[in-house]
Design an enzyme around this catalytic site. Sequence first.
Site, PDB file in Angstrom:
ATOM      1  N   GLY A 148      -9.253  -0.607  -1.958  1.00  0.00           N
ATOM      2  CA  GLY A 148      -9.612  -1.366  -3.137  1.00  0.00           C
ATOM      3  C   GLY A 148      -8.427  -2.089  -3.748  1.00  0.00           C
ATOM      4  O   GLY A 148      -7.379  -2.278  -3.138  1.00  0.00           O
ATOM      5  N   CYS A 149      -8.590  -2.461  -5.018  1.00  0.00           N
ATOM      6  CA  CYS A 149      -7.640  -3.359  -5.673  1.00  0.00           C
ATOM      7  C   CYS A 149      -6.254  -2.756  -5.871  1.00  0.00           C
ATOM      8  O   CYS A 149      -5.306  -3.494  -6.143  1.00  0.00           O
ATOM      9  CB  CYS A 149      -8.206  -3.804  -7.018  1.00  0.00           C
ATOM     10  N   TYR A 150      -6.113  -1.448  -5.747  1.00  0.00           N
ATOM     11  CA  TYR A 150      -4.797  -0.835  -5.951  1.00  0.00           C
ATOM     12  C   TYR A 150      -4.044  -0.584  -4.643  1.00  0.00           C
ATOM     13  O   TYR A 150      -2.985   0.042  -4.628  1.00  0.00           O
ATOM     14  CB  TYR A 150      -4.926   0.478  -6.727  1.00  0.00           C
TER      15      TYR A 150
END
Length: 353
Positions: A148-150
Amino acid sequence: MKTSGVYLSGLCCEEAPYLFDQTDILTFMLRETQAGEVLQRHLKILYRASGIRRRGSFLPDFGMLQPAFFSTRPPIDARMQRYFEAVLPVAKQAAIRSLAQSGLETQDITHLITVSCTGMAAPGLDLQLMKTLALPAHTQRTAVHFMGCYAAFHAWRLAKAIAQQSPRHRVLIVDAEFCSLHFTPSTEPDHLLANALFADGVAACVVSACPGHAQAELLNFQSLYLPQGEDDMAWHIGQDSFLMRLSTYVPKLVESGIPALLQLYDKHSQANIEHWAIHPGGKRILQAVEKALGLPPAALAVSYEVLRNYGNMSSVTIFFVLQQLLQKQARGYCWAAGFGPGLTLESALLRLL
């Protein structure tokens, strides 16, 4: 032999080749979802409130009356094939630029870390880059997938650990996200929200213990898991595409957790933060961070700027925020944070040079 400082250099960000105004993407979505009057009103409000002016894609479809790739609902294998066809040339370009700006040759690279939440295969992007860049055959590789985004924070943390092992280590990170590849004309609220936010992009950098050409020093990392948000943000492989679950409760979760994440750092570090590199997952997420940390409006100006001009490019986005800060001559302590499935909050403390 362990070294003291670990540095990031050669930060390069590459836009996707097709750029669309958010209003044009709205027109595409209204047509493809066959939205009735009620849904049309909802989508128009959603897109106006997104804080996004334009977004990039590796596909031209979002500006076409008759989409080329999305003329049918392409299966997952066709989407993965298109990922590598479209992404590899841009990823190669970003890597070459990063090496040049770091004063390095391909034979200097000892480790390669590739990051993507939107495209996977074996052999994958790591081996394709090995081949097209002519990296040494003994280069050690790691692929950070589907986080995901991290995900970029994991790449930075891993690269720092590798660089600390030897002053000879040079770690090339290449992050390539093709979020628009997973468009689906669903009218499910989660899918409508994802379709309004996500975009494509590529970034690369080098991490090493060499301060030459350094743009930032990687100081510390902290992570916080909020299990109560497990059902509010998730990323699954569906029959035709990767499927995002993204509830409207995510900003509240971020607001509740981000102070505790910051408090994991020592008081000296907290007191000396001059810049904030917050992943712009959406306008409401940035507003939640501002509220939770009591930040002035100007503190997250760069994150808002990246959201407005590029959208949410998943894990690549934090590179764009960091690049914008460096281009604005930001110097000193910088706290970066990103949010993703789990719900998980990831962060990094950097010193911008």
